[in-house]
Design an enzyme around this catalytic site. Structure first.
Site, PDB file in Angstrom:
ATOM      1  N   ASP A  43      -8.918 -67.331  17.756  1.00 39.55           N
ATOM      2  CA  ASP A  43     -10.184 -67.326  17.005  1.00 39.55           C
ATOM      3  C   ASP A  43      -9.964 -66.928  15.550  1.00 39.55           C
ATOM      4  O   ASP A  43     -10.353 -67.657  14.625  1.00 39.55           O
ATOM      5  CB  ASP A  43     -11.186 -66.356  17.641  1.00 39.55           C
ATOM      6  N   ARG A  50     -14.585 -49.777  17.582  1.00 41.45           N
ATOM      7  CA  ARG A  50     -15.188 -50.631  16.562  1.00 41.45           C
ATOM      8  C   ARG A  50     -15.592 -49.884  15.288  1.00 41.45           C
ATOM      9  O   ARG A  50     -15.351 -50.378  14.187  1.00 41.45           O
ATOM     10  CB  ARG A  50     -16.383 -51.402  17.149  1.00 41.45           C
ATOM     11  N   ASP A  76     -19.916 -56.489  20.061  1.00 41.76           N
ATOM     12  CA  ASP A  76     -19.041 -56.142  18.945  1.00 41.76           C
ATOM     13  C   ASP A  76     -19.601 -56.552  17.590  1.00 41.76           C
ATOM     14  O   ASP A  76     -19.373 -55.870  16.584  1.00 41.76           O
ATOM     15  CB  ASP A  76     -17.661 -56.769  19.152  1.00 41.76           C
ATOM     16  N   SER A 112     -10.432 -62.742  29.074  1.00 43.27           N
ATOM     17  CA  SER A 112     -10.699 -62.252  27.723  1.00 43.27           C
ATOM     18  C   SER A 112     -10.467 -60.750  27.760  1.00 43.27           C
ATOM     19  O   SER A 112     -11.115 -60.029  28.524  1.00 43.27           O
ATOM     20  CB  SER A 112     -12.143 -62.569  27.327  1.00 43.27           C
TER      21      SER A 112
END
Length: 410
Positions: A14, A94, A123, A178
Protein backbone atom coordinates in the site's frame (compact mmCIF):
# COMPACT_ATOMS: atom_id res chain seq x y z
CA UNK A 1 10.95 24.26 -5.07
CA UNK A 2 8.43 21.44 -4.72
CA UNK A 3 6.41 21.03 -1.55
CA UNK A 4 7.26 18.06 0.65
CA UNK A 5 4.96 15.40 2.01
CA UNK A 6 5.87 13.05 4.84
CA UNK A 7 4.63 9.53 4.13
CA UNK A 8 4.11 7.13 7.03
CA UNK A 9 5.96 4.29 5.33
CA UNK A 10 5.75 0.64 6.33
CA UNK A 11 7.39 -0.82 3.25
CA UNK A 12 4.27 -2.80 2.39
CA UNK A 13 2.49 -2.74 -0.93
CA UNK A 14 0.00 0.00 0.00
CA UNK A 15 2.52 2.61 1.09
CA UNK A 16 4.95 1.64 -1.68
CA UNK A 17 2.27 2.29 -4.31
CA UNK A 18 1.44 5.59 -2.61
CA UNK A 19 4.93 7.02 -3.32
CA UNK A 20 4.58 7.34 -7.13
CA UNK A 21 0.89 8.22 -6.69
CA UNK A 22 1.76 11.23 -4.50
CA UNK A 23 4.35 12.44 -7.02
CA UNK A 24 2.01 11.97 -9.96
CA UNK A 25 -1.11 13.40 -8.32
CA UNK A 26 0.32 16.33 -6.32
CA UNK A 27 3.87 16.74 -7.68
CA UNK A 28 5.27 16.39 -4.15
CA UNK A 29 8.76 15.49 -3.05
CA UNK A 30 8.03 12.37 -1.00
CA UNK A 31 9.93 11.88 2.26
CA UNK A 32 9.27 8.42 3.66
CA UNK A 33 9.27 7.94 7.40
CA UNK A 34 9.26 4.46 8.89
CA UNK A 35 8.67 4.50 12.62
CA UNK A 36 10.34 1.51 14.25
CA UNK A 37 8.26 0.54 17.27
CA UNK A 38 9.21 -3.14 17.20
CA UNK A 39 8.28 -4.50 13.77
CA UNK A 40 11.36 -6.72 13.66
CA UNK A 41 12.48 -8.00 10.26
CA UNK A 42 9.63 -6.15 8.53
CA UNK A 43 12.09 -3.24 8.26
CA UNK A 44 14.57 -5.18 6.14
CA UNK A 45 15.23 -3.68 2.70
CA UNK A 46 13.14 -0.56 3.24
CA UNK A 47 15.71 2.00 2.06
CA UNK A 48 16.23 0.35 -1.32
CA UNK A 49 12.48 -0.14 -1.79
CA UNK A 50 11.59 3.46 -0.91
CA UNK A 51 14.17 4.98 -3.24
CA UNK A 52 13.30 2.54 -6.04
CA UNK A 53 9.70 3.72 -5.69
CA UNK A 54 10.66 7.39 -6.04
CA UNK A 55 11.12 8.69 -2.51
CA UNK A 56 13.67 11.49 -2.11
CA UNK A 57 14.59 10.46 1.42
CA UNK A 58 13.85 7.77 4.01
CA UNK A 59 13.89 8.15 7.78
CA UNK A 60 13.91 5.04 9.95
CA UNK A 61 13.14 6.27 13.45
CA UNK A 62 13.68 3.93 16.41
CA UNK A 63 11.11 4.84 19.07
CA UNK A 64 11.03 1.51 20.94
CA UNK A 65 12.09 2.99 24.30
CA UNK A 66 9.78 5.99 23.94
CA UNK A 67 6.93 3.66 22.99
CA UNK A 68 7.57 1.36 25.95
CA UNK A 69 8.02 4.03 28.60
CA UNK A 70 5.63 6.78 27.53
CA UNK A 71 2.81 4.93 25.77
CA UNK A 72 2.75 1.30 26.92
CA UNK A 73 3.43 1.88 30.61
CA UNK A 74 0.67 4.49 31.15
CA UNK A 75 -1.80 1.92 29.85
CA UNK A 76 -0.32 -0.90 31.95
CA UNK A 77 -0.44 1.24 35.07
CA UNK A 78 -4.07 2.13 34.34
CA UNK A 79 -5.04 -1.47 33.61
CA UNK A 80 -6.48 -0.17 30.35
CA UNK A 81 -8.16 -2.98 28.40
CA UNK A 82 -10.68 -2.29 25.64
CA UNK A 83 -13.89 -4.32 25.85
CA UNK A 84 -12.34 -6.58 28.51
CA UNK A 85 -9.94 -8.28 26.08
CA UNK A 86 -7.94 -6.00 23.78
CA UNK A 87 -4.67 -4.76 25.29
CA UNK A 88 -4.49 -1.80 22.88
CA UNK A 89 -1.34 -2.83 21.00
CA UNK A 90 -2.07 -0.93 17.80
CA UNK A 91 -3.99 1.84 19.58
CA UNK A 92 -1.04 2.80 21.79
CA UNK A 93 1.43 2.85 18.90
CA UNK A 94 -0.47 5.23 16.62
CA UNK A 95 -0.13 8.42 18.74
CA UNK A 96 3.58 7.66 19.20
CA UNK A 97 3.96 7.34 15.43
CA UNK A 98 1.88 10.47 14.76
CA UNK A 99 4.06 12.50 17.13
CA UNK A 100 7.26 11.46 15.38
CA UNK A 101 5.73 12.09 11.93
CA UNK A 102 4.95 15.65 13.00
CA UNK A 103 8.50 16.10 14.30
CA UNK A 104 9.94 14.94 10.97
CA UNK A 105 7.49 17.15 9.07
CA UNK A 106 8.71 20.18 11.04
CA UNK A 107 12.34 19.23 10.46
CA UNK A 108 11.79 18.84 6.70
CA UNK A 109 9.50 21.85 6.33
CA UNK A 110 6.78 19.60 4.90
CA UNK A 111 3.29 20.92 4.23
CA UNK A 112 1.49 17.57 4.37
CA UNK A 113 1.51 14.16 6.05
CA UNK A 114 0.15 11.09 4.26
CA UNK A 115 -0.92 7.75 5.73
CA UNK A 116 -2.11 4.53 4.15
CA UNK A 117 -4.93 3.66 6.55
CA UNK A 118 -8.23 2.67 4.97
CA UNK A 119 -11.55 4.46 5.39
CA UNK A 120 -13.02 1.53 7.32
CA UNK A 121 -10.57 1.25 10.17
CA UNK A 122 -9.63 2.92 13.43
CA UNK A 123 -6.10 3.91 12.44
CA UNK A 124 -7.17 6.78 10.22
CA UNK A 125 -8.79 8.35 13.28
CA UNK A 126 -5.80 7.75 15.54
CA UNK A 127 -3.26 9.14 13.08
CA UNK A 128 -5.30 12.17 12.17
CA UNK A 129 -6.43 13.16 15.67
CA UNK A 130 -2.80 13.00 16.74
CA UNK A 131 -1.63 15.14 13.82
CA UNK A 132 -4.46 17.65 14.29
CA UNK A 133 -3.67 18.01 17.99
CA UNK A 134 0.06 18.51 17.44
CA UNK A 135 0.17 20.30 14.08
CA UNK A 136 -3.22 21.74 13.05
CA UNK A 137 -1.61 23.61 10.14
CA UNK A 138 -0.32 20.49 8.38
CA UNK A 139 -2.46 19.01 5.62
CA UNK A 140 -3.44 15.34 5.94
CA UNK A 141 -3.66 13.09 2.87
CA UNK A 142 -5.55 9.79 3.13
CA UNK A 143 -5.48 8.17 -0.35
CA UNK A 144 -7.96 5.39 0.40
CA UNK A 145 -10.64 8.00 1.13
CA UNK A 146 -9.86 10.00 -2.04
CA UNK A 147 -11.72 7.76 -4.45
CA UNK A 148 -11.89 10.47 -7.12
CA UNK A 149 -8.11 10.33 -7.63
CA UNK A 150 -7.12 7.06 -5.93
CA UNK A 151 -8.38 4.45 -8.37
CA UNK A 152 -6.75 1.33 -6.93
CA UNK A 153 -9.18 -0.95 -5.13
CA UNK A 154 -7.21 -4.18 -4.73
CA UNK A 155 -3.75 -5.64 -4.22
CA UNK A 156 -3.69 -6.58 -7.89
CA UNK A 157 -4.42 -2.97 -8.87
CA UNK A 158 -1.52 -1.73 -6.75
CA UNK A 159 0.93 -4.28 -8.16
CA UNK A 160 -0.04 -3.32 -11.71
CA UNK A 161 0.27 0.39 -10.88
CA UNK A 162 3.79 -0.14 -9.55
CA UNK A 163 4.80 -2.07 -12.65
CA UNK A 164 3.46 0.69 -14.89
CA UNK A 165 5.75 3.10 -13.05
CA UNK A 166 8.82 0.91 -13.44
CA UNK A 167 8.69 -0.44 -9.91
CA UNK A 168 9.20 -4.21 -9.87
CA UNK A 169 8.91 -5.26 -6.25
CA UNK A 170 8.67 -8.62 -4.46
CA UNK A 171 4.91 -8.46 -3.88
CA UNK A 172 2.56 -11.04 -5.32
CA UNK A 173 -1.14 -11.78 -5.53
CA UNK A 174 -1.12 -14.29 -2.69
CA UNK A 175 -3.50 -13.82 0.17
CA UNK A 176 -2.36 -13.62 3.78
CA UNK A 177 -3.53 -12.21 7.06
CA UNK A 178 -3.52 -8.47 7.53
CA UNK A 179 -1.08 -7.99 10.39
CA UNK A 180 0.19 -5.20 12.58
CA UNK A 181 3.26 -5.86 14.70
CA UNK A 182 5.11 -3.86 17.29
CA UNK A 183 6.99 -4.31 20.55
CA UNK A 184 3.76 -5.02 22.43
CA UNK A 185 1.82 -7.38 20.17
CA UNK A 186 0.90 -8.67 16.74
CA UNK A 187 -2.66 -8.57 15.38
CA UNK A 188 -4.17 -10.81 12.71
CA UNK A 189 -7.23 -10.07 10.57
CA UNK A 190 -8.63 -11.51 7.35
CA UNK A 191 -8.88 -14.97 5.77
CA UNK A 192 -10.94 -17.39 7.92
CA UNK A 193 -11.25 -14.74 10.67
CA UNK A 194 -13.67 -12.72 8.53
CA UNK A 195 -16.39 -15.23 9.45
CA UNK A 196 -16.85 -15.44 13.24
CA UNK A 197 -18.22 -18.97 12.76
CA UNK A 198 -14.73 -20.16 11.82
CA UNK A 199 -12.10 -21.23 14.31
CA UNK A 200 -8.72 -19.55 13.86
CA UNK A 201 -6.07 -21.56 12.04
CA UNK A 202 -3.49 -21.08 14.77
CA UNK A 203 -0.93 -23.39 13.18
CA UNK A 204 -0.82 -21.10 10.17
CA UNK A 205 -1.30 -17.83 12.02
CA UNK A 206 0.78 -17.52 15.19
CA UNK A 207 4.04 -15.58 15.05
CA UNK A 208 5.09 -14.82 18.62
CA UNK A 209 4.33 -18.15 20.25
CA UNK A 210 2.38 -21.39 20.35
CA UNK A 211 -1.05 -22.47 21.52
CA UNK A 212 -1.37 -23.74 25.12
CA UNK A 213 -1.71 -27.29 23.79
CA UNK A 214 1.78 -27.06 22.27
CA UNK A 215 3.39 -25.32 25.25
CA UNK A 216 5.88 -27.17 27.49
CA UNK A 217 4.50 -29.70 29.96
CA UNK A 218 6.51 -28.17 32.81
CA UNK A 219 5.71 -24.79 34.39
CA UNK A 220 8.32 -22.00 34.53
CA UNK A 221 8.78 -19.77 37.57
CA UNK A 222 9.29 -16.07 36.88
CA UNK A 223 10.13 -13.30 39.36
CA UNK A 224 9.62 -9.61 38.56
CA UNK A 225 10.26 -6.43 40.51
CA UNK A 226 8.49 -3.07 40.20
CA UNK A 227 9.29 0.44 41.39
CA UNK A 228 6.43 2.95 41.44
CA UNK A 229 4.44 0.87 38.96
CA UNK A 230 7.32 0.40 36.49
CA UNK A 231 8.93 -3.04 35.96
CA UNK A 232 12.66 -3.05 36.75
CA UNK A 233 13.87 -6.66 36.57
CA UNK A 234 13.10 -10.22 35.53
CA UNK A 235 14.57 -13.14 37.47
CA UNK A 236 17.06 -10.85 39.16
CA UNK A 237 18.33 -9.20 35.99
CA UNK A 238 17.72 -5.46 35.76
CA UNK A 239 16.50 -4.29 32.34
CA UNK A 240 14.93 -1.27 30.71
CA UNK A 241 11.20 -1.52 30.05
CA UNK A 242 11.51 -2.34 26.34
CA UNK A 243 13.83 -5.27 27.05
CA UNK A 244 11.55 -6.53 29.82
CA UNK A 245 8.68 -6.61 27.33
CA UNK A 246 10.86 -8.47 24.81
CA UNK A 247 11.84 -11.07 27.40
CA UNK A 248 8.24 -11.47 28.58
CA UNK A 249 7.19 -11.92 24.95
CA UNK A 250 9.69 -14.76 24.67
CA UNK A 251 8.53 -16.41 27.89
CA UNK A 252 4.84 -15.88 27.25
CA UNK A 253 5.05 -17.05 23.65
CA UNK A 254 6.84 -20.20 24.76
CA UNK A 255 4.07 -21.03 27.23
CA UNK A 256 1.05 -20.15 25.09
CA UNK A 257 0.10 -17.00 27.04
CA UNK A 258 -1.81 -14.03 25.66
CA UNK A 259 -3.71 -15.31 22.60
CA UNK A 260 -7.07 -13.54 22.29
CA UNK A 261 -9.79 -14.04 19.67
CA UNK A 262 -12.15 -11.05 19.79
CA UNK A 263 -14.99 -9.41 17.91
CA UNK A 264 -14.59 -5.74 18.78
CA UNK A 265 -16.56 -2.59 18.11
CA UNK A 266 -14.59 -0.20 15.92
CA UNK A 267 -14.91 3.55 16.34
CA UNK A 268 -16.38 3.86 12.83
CA UNK A 269 -19.40 1.77 13.81
CA UNK A 270 -18.75 -1.72 12.53
CA UNK A 271 -17.69 -4.88 14.30
CA UNK A 272 -14.42 -6.55 13.33
CA UNK A 273 -12.92 -9.88 14.27
CA UNK A 274 -9.25 -10.37 14.98
CA UNK A 275 -6.76 -12.48 16.86
CA UNK A 276 -4.18 -10.72 19.01
CA UNK A 277 -0.94 -12.21 20.31
CA UNK A 278 0.18 -10.23 23.36
CA UNK A 279 2.23 -12.69 25.41
CA UNK A 280 4.52 -10.25 27.21
CA UNK A 281 1.81 -7.63 27.64
CA UNK A 282 -0.59 -10.12 29.19
CA UNK A 283 2.05 -11.15 31.73
CA UNK A 284 3.07 -7.58 32.52
CA UNK A 285 -0.52 -6.45 33.03
CA UNK A 286 -1.23 -9.41 35.34
CA UNK A 287 1.98 -8.99 37.35
CA UNK A 288 1.28 -5.28 37.83
CA UNK A 289 -2.30 -5.99 38.92
CA UNK A 290 -1.04 -8.66 41.31
CA UNK A 291 1.14 -6.10 43.07
CA UNK A 292 -1.62 -3.48 43.16
CA UNK A 293 -3.83 -5.95 45.05
CA UNK A 294 -1.46 -5.60 47.98
CA UNK A 295 -0.86 -1.87 48.05
CA UNK A 296 -4.01 -0.07 46.87
CA UNK A 297 -6.94 0.53 49.18
CA UNK A 298 -10.45 -0.55 48.21
CA UNK A 299 -11.84 2.87 47.26
CA UNK A 300 -8.82 3.69 45.09
CA UNK A 301 -9.02 0.33 43.33
CA UNK A 302 -12.71 0.83 42.57
CA UNK A 303 -12.15 4.26 41.07
CA UNK A 304 -9.02 3.15 39.26
CA UNK A 305 -10.98 0.40 37.53
CA UNK A 306 -13.37 3.01 36.17
CA UNK A 307 -10.48 5.22 35.09
CA UNK A 308 -8.78 2.26 33.41
CA UNK A 309 -11.89 1.61 31.33
CA UNK A 310 -12.10 5.29 30.48
CA UNK A 311 -8.44 5.42 29.45
CA UNK A 312 -8.91 2.33 27.26
CA UNK A 313 -11.72 4.11 25.42
CA UNK A 314 -9.69 7.32 25.09
CA UNK A 315 -6.71 5.46 23.63
CA UNK A 316 -8.80 3.24 21.37
CA UNK A 317 -10.51 6.31 19.91
CA UNK A 318 -7.21 8.09 19.21
CA UNK A 319 -7.67 10.83 21.82
CA UNK A 320 -4.22 10.57 23.34
CA UNK A 321 -3.26 14.23 23.00
CA UNK A 322 -6.30 15.61 24.83
CA UNK A 323 -7.00 17.26 28.20
CA UNK A 324 -9.10 14.24 29.18
CA UNK A 325 -6.18 11.87 28.65
CA UNK A 326 -3.94 14.15 30.71
CA UNK A 327 -6.47 14.28 33.54
CA UNK A 328 -7.02 10.51 33.69
CA UNK A 329 -3.30 9.91 33.40
CA UNK A 330 -2.64 12.26 36.31
CA UNK A 331 -4.99 10.23 38.50
CA UNK A 332 -3.38 6.94 37.49
CA UNK A 333 0.12 8.32 38.10
CA UNK A 334 -0.87 9.34 41.63
CA UNK A 335 -1.94 5.75 42.38
CA UNK A 336 1.48 4.32 41.46
CA UNK A 337 3.52 5.99 44.21
CA UNK A 338 3.64 2.82 46.33
CA UNK A 339 3.29 0.12 43.65
CA UNK A 340 6.72 -1.24 44.49
CA UNK A 341 7.65 -4.82 45.27
CA UNK A 342 8.28 -8.32 43.95
CA UNK A 343 5.88 -10.57 42.07
CA UNK A 344 6.34 -14.30 41.47
CA UNK A 345 4.26 -16.44 39.13
CA UNK A 346 4.39 -19.62 37.09
CA UNK A 347 3.71 -19.80 33.38
CA UNK A 348 1.96 -22.99 32.35
CA UNK A 349 -0.16 -23.90 29.33
CA UNK A 350 -1.48 -20.38 28.72
CA UNK A 351 -1.94 -19.61 32.42
CA UNK A 352 -0.25 -17.14 34.76
CA UNK A 353 -0.34 -18.74 38.21
CA UNK A 354 0.45 -16.68 41.32
CA UNK A 355 3.47 -17.81 43.33
CA UNK A 356 3.75 -15.03 45.91
CA UNK A 357 3.81 -11.22 46.11
CA UNK A 358 5.66 -8.92 48.52
CA UNK A 359 5.85 -5.16 48.97
CA UNK A 360 7.19 -2.82 51.66
CA UNK A 361 3.93 -0.90 51.22
CA UNK A 362 1.60 -3.87 51.55
CA UNK A 363 -1.72 -3.10 53.24
CA UNK A 364 -2.26 -6.78 53.96
CA UNK A 365 -2.12 -7.51 57.69
CA UNK A 366 -1.82 -11.17 58.62
CA UNK A 367 -3.00 -10.50 62.15
CA UNK A 368 -6.14 -8.79 60.84
CA UNK A 369 -6.89 -11.27 58.07
CA UNK A 370 -6.30 -14.47 60.04
CA UNK A 371 -9.00 -16.21 62.05
CA UNK A 372 -7.03 -15.53 65.23
CA UNK A 373 -8.33 -12.50 67.06
CA UNK A 374 -5.80 -9.66 66.97
CA UNK A 375 -5.38 -6.51 69.03
CA UNK A 376 -6.70 -4.22 66.27
CA UNK A 377 -9.92 -6.07 65.60
CA UNK A 378 -12.71 -6.64 68.09
CA UNK A 379 -15.38 -8.96 66.68
CA UNK A 380 -18.04 -7.15 68.71
CA UNK A 381 -17.46 -4.01 66.61
CA UNK A 382 -18.89 -5.81 63.59
CA UNK A 383 -22.38 -5.80 65.14
CA UNK A 384 -22.69 -2.01 65.15
CA UNK A 385 -21.11 -1.74 61.72
CA UNK A 386 -23.57 -4.21 60.20
CA UNK A 387 -26.49 -2.40 61.87
CA UNK A 388 -25.53 0.90 60.25
CA UNK A 389 -24.35 -0.61 56.97
CA UNK A 390 -27.60 -2.51 56.58
CA UNK A 391 -29.89 0.29 57.85
CA UNK A 392 -31.10 1.36 54.36
CA UNK A 393 -32.13 -2.24 53.61
CA UNK A 394 -33.97 -2.55 56.91
CA UNK A 395 -35.80 0.78 56.49
CA UNK A 396 -36.89 -0.17 52.96
CA UNK A 397 -38.11 -3.59 54.08
CA UNK A 398 -40.12 -1.97 56.90
CA UNK A 399 -41.66 0.49 54.45
CA UNK A 400 -42.71 -2.26 52.04
CA UNK A 401 -44.20 -4.28 54.90
CA UNK A 402 -46.20 -1.25 56.10
CA UNK A 403 -47.51 -0.58 52.58
CA UNK A 404 -48.51 -4.21 52.23
CA UNK A 405 -50.40 -4.06 55.53
CA UNK A 406 -52.28 -0.92 54.44
CA UNK A 407 -53.25 -2.49 51.14
CA UNK A 408 -54.43 -5.63 52.93
CA UNK A 409 -56.53 -3.53 55.32
CA UNK A 410 -58.36 -1.96 52.38
Amino acid sequence: MKEKVILAYSGGLDTTAIIPWLKETFDYDVVCCCIDCGQGNELDGLEERAKLSGATKLYIEDINDDFAENYIMPCVQAGAVYENKYLLGTSMARPAIAKRLVEIARKEGATAICHGATGKGNDQIRFELGIKALAPDIKIIAPWRMTDVWKMQSREDEIEYCKQHGIDLPFDHSHSYSRDRNLWHISHEGLELEDPANAPNYDHMLVLGVTPEKAPDEPELVTMTFEKGVPTSINGQKMKVADIIRELNRLGGKHGVGIVDIVENRVVGMKSRGVYETPGGTILMEAHAQLEELVLDRATMETKKDMGNKLAQIVYEGKWFTPLYDAVRAFVTSTQEYVTGEVKFRLYKGNIIKAGTTSPYSLYSESLASFTTGDQYDHHDASGFITLFGLPLKVRAQMLAAVKEQEAAK
